[in-house]
Write an enzyme that holds these catalytic residues in place. Sequence first.
Site, PDB file in Angstrom:
ATOM      1  CG  ASP A   1      -2.262  -0.388   1.003  1.00 38.45           C
ATOM      2  OD1 ASP A   1      -2.526  -0.837  -0.118  1.00 38.45           O
ATOM      3  OD2 ASP A   1      -3.096  -0.250   1.917  1.00 38.45           O
TER       4      ASP A   1
ATOM      5  CE  LYS B   1      -8.498   1.018  -1.492  1.00 39.29           C
ATOM      6  NZ  LYS B   1      -7.732  -0.059  -0.911  1.00 39.29           N
TER       7      LYS B   1
ATOM      8  CG  MET C   1      -8.046   8.277   6.470  1.00 35.95           C
ATOM      9  SD  MET C   1      -9.096   6.988   5.778  1.00 35.95           S
ATOM     10  CE  MET C   1     -10.074   6.507   7.173  1.00 35.95           C
TER      11      MET C   1
END
Length: 504
Positions: A43, A65, A180
């Site tokens: 990742d 991603k 986040m």
Amino acid sequence: MTEHFDNAKPGHVYLVGAGPGDPGLMTLRGAALVASAEAVLYDRLIGSSALNDVRADAIVEFAGKGPRGDSSKQEQIDARLIELARAGKSVVRLKGGDPLVFGRGGEEAAVLAAAGIPFEIVPGVTAGVAAAAYAGVPVTHRDHAAAVAFVTGHEDPNKPESSIDWPALAAFPGTLVFYMGVKNLPRISEQLIEAGRSADEPAAVVAQGTRADQQTVTGRLVDIPELAREAAIEPPALTVIGSVVEERQRIEWFERRPLFGRRVVVTRARAQAGTLAGRLRSLGAEVIESPAISVRFREDESVRAAIEQVSSFDLVAFTSVNGVRSFFTALSDAALDARALGGIEFATVGAATAEELRNHGVIADHLPDRAVSEGLLDLFGEVDLVGKRVLLAVASETRPVLGEGLVELGAEVHKVAFYDTIHEQLDDEQTAAVAEADFITFASGSAVHSLVSSIGGAEHLKAIPAVSIGPTTSAALREHGLEPAAEATRHEIDGLIDALLQIQ
Ligand code: SAH
């Protein structure tokens, strides 16, 4: 890419947490699996050195991603995991932090379970705990918080279908950690205050947590969004809300280390860069390893001849760790061992050289206090060397001073190049990293010449303070018109670090 799949063997997928960035925060189990995996799908947020130990023949693929990761990408990752596992591979799916904390690890495990593929989950140190700890914030504390909640700040809090229950979060009796949430921080703050959380509650944003460039901003719930904006906080970052943040004043440690935030270039051969780089890192520096030189041991006729008649020498002298290593490699290549060295005296320059010799079972007889060739010659001024056969086991480009000095003292000197130092070119990325550094450390003259040539000229180094390990290295810098900002008084790694600490 050609892939050779062995269908006879059942594959296995390991969902592994790589930790928050500091390479030391990966688990032992995770590191062992990465080192033995036949395929690694990693990742975006894993630490920069997490893949250093993968096998040379492993399939290594980026499978991350973006921050707003789309689901078609996720389907491709799932399909690739299944494909590799069905082909019999041992596959590591490496994710930042913990694989199951906002990492879709639970979804990937469910897909594997449904496909009948055996898997294991290896937890990791999650950023919410680790970045807070490195910022001096304990997520729970007897005086402050008996509970902690990990919350995603990814969602737009204004959208009507938001799955976050703001009144419940505002009423939560403990620390809130938002992952986040940098972009949404203004709305998170507003929603919490509106739902009843105190505007004055202490808050901290920790970006690049546990990494050498960690950045922490503290304030109150009401002003933390503005403070984070002013500090130009970049993801990955998380926000801690709660009175635990007050503890930072007392127990912050990571950002207080002496070289914290300093970018320091280490210009040693790769095999030796480890000690210096490791010590600089533990002092808080961000280390840029520029492998200015690599080392190749020689196996030529003069090395063989010197080794064959090794017993005939009265004295063997080494000026470097590599001299010792290359000598003992040649000795063992000739099927000889310590018995061939009985009766020979040994001289070394530098504590590390003497230490390496000791690792090979030999204690140096002559070890000058000053770790330069001249120091050894001073020492020999008092020893009768007339007619003595001396072997200098050195690099091909060693300075002539030791050999000449010994000849003057009446010795029969055999100077043999046991190894070459090879200059490596830096790629563009390395060159740019060097140009932006705060300090460059030089542990040898050849590292100076090599870095100057591989970076395309001394002018690129003029603006960066250079720290030299000793007079020979400083002279090499001056040859290129570079004045060392500091020179070590003890000519070894610890001395080099002391010199750097004094000027930083
Ligand atoms: N599985 C990860 C989290 C993935 S979600 C874990 O357990 O840590 C990605 C979010 O994690 C980022 O947006 C940020 O909020 C947080 N994060 C990850 N690494 C971080 C770091 N080094 N410092 C601060 N926050 C980090």
